[in-house]
Design a protein around this motif. Structure first.
Motif, PDB file in Angstrom:
ATOM      1  N   ARG A 127       0.825  -1.216   0.000  1.00  0.00           N
ATOM      2  CA  ARG A 127       0.000   0.000   0.000  1.00  0.00           C
ATOM      3  C   ARG A 127       0.856   1.262   0.000  1.00  0.00           C
ATOM      4  N   ILE A 128       1.933   1.291   0.752  1.00  0.00           N
ATOM      5  CA  ILE A 128       2.800   2.473   0.794  1.00  0.00           C
ATOM      6  C   ILE A 128       3.281   2.811  -0.612  1.00  0.00           C
ATOM      7  N   ALA A 129       3.754   1.806  -1.328  1.00  0.00           N
ATOM      8  CA  ALA A 129       4.274   2.043  -2.673  1.00  0.00           C
ATOM      9  C   ALA A 129       3.181   2.439  -3.656  1.00  0.00           C
ATOM     10  N   THR A 130       2.049   1.732  -3.638  1.00  0.00           N
ATOM     11  CA  THR A 130       1.008   2.038  -4.622  1.00  0.00           C
ATOM     12  C   THR A 130       0.338   3.371  -4.314  1.00  0.00           C
ATOM     13  N   GLN A 131       0.152   3.693  -3.044  1.00  0.00           N
ATOM     14  CA  GLN A 131      -0.480   4.969  -2.708  1.00  0.00           C
ATOM     15  C   GLN A 131       0.455   6.144  -2.990  1.00  0.00           C
ATOM     16  N   ALA A 132       1.760   5.919  -2.877  1.00  0.00           N
ATOM     17  CA  ALA A 132       2.707   6.976  -3.252  1.00  0.00           C
ATOM     18  C   ALA A 132       2.556   7.298  -4.738  1.00  0.00           C
ATOM     19  N   ASN A 133       2.338   6.276  -5.563  1.00  0.00           N
ATOM     20  CA  ASN A 133       2.104   6.499  -6.993  1.00  0.00           C
ATOM     21  C   ASN A 133       0.834   7.315  -7.206  1.00  0.00           C
ATOM     22  N   PHE A 134      -0.223   6.942  -6.498  1.00  0.00           N
ATOM     23  CA  PHE A 134      -1.492   7.671  -6.607  1.00  0.00           C
ATOM     24  C   PHE A 134      -1.263   9.138  -6.227  1.00  0.00           C
TER      25      PHE A 134
END
Length: 157
Positions: A127-134
């Motif tokens: 989640r940390i990585a994917t939400q940083a992309n968002f």
């Protein structure tokens, strides 16, 4: 196709896996994005224990490779079946595609998401990585990615 550190890769993955049921013209909310990414994590987590290890990534990639090989085989079969009788010898057909020849490697996904380098991707790391992309694309920080923000980020033409 797997995540390469950009929202474009995430969106491409969603489109490729069918996880993105929204039309391209619709904005993408954070909650929908999280739901889609959680579904993708669940798909990768083959044994459902809340952690993704290299073997699960490889198994997922092999399953995807098998599905892609089947899709390609069906296209080729249709092209080879000139008289339309739906018959092609097994020997002829099996020589056309070899799914085990498609390379698979867990390293890129582990490198991106396994921040503590323990060989396991947890939901928190994911989640940390994917939400940083968002968040990189959601330039006005309103929790919604619009077409204009996607274009500004170079994701859509």
């Amino acid at each position: 196709m797997f995540f390469r550190g950009s929202i474009a890769a995430v969106m491409a993955l969603l489109a490729a896996t069918g996880a993105n049921a929204q039309q391209a013209a619709e904005p993408l909310t954070r909650q929908v994005f999280i739901t889609q990414m959680d579904a993708e994590f669940k798909r990768l987590d083959g044994d459902g224990n809340g952690m993704v290890v290299a073997a699960e990534i490889v198994a997922s990639q092999q399953q995807d490779a098998q599905a892609e090989a089947l899709r390609q085989n069906q296209i080729v079969f249709g092209q080879l079946d000139k008289n339309g009788d739906n018959q092609l010898s097994p020997e002829e057909f099996s020589a056309l595609a070899n799914p085990s020849a498609i390379p698979v490697d867990a390293t890129p996904l582990l490198n991106q998401f396994d921040t503590d380098r323990d060989g396991i991707i947890t939901l928190v790391e994911y989640r940390i990585a994917t939400q940083a992309n968002f968040d990189r694309v959601d330039s006005d920080r309103d929790g919604v990615i619009t077409d204009m923000e996607m274009r500004a980020a170079g994701i859509q033409p």
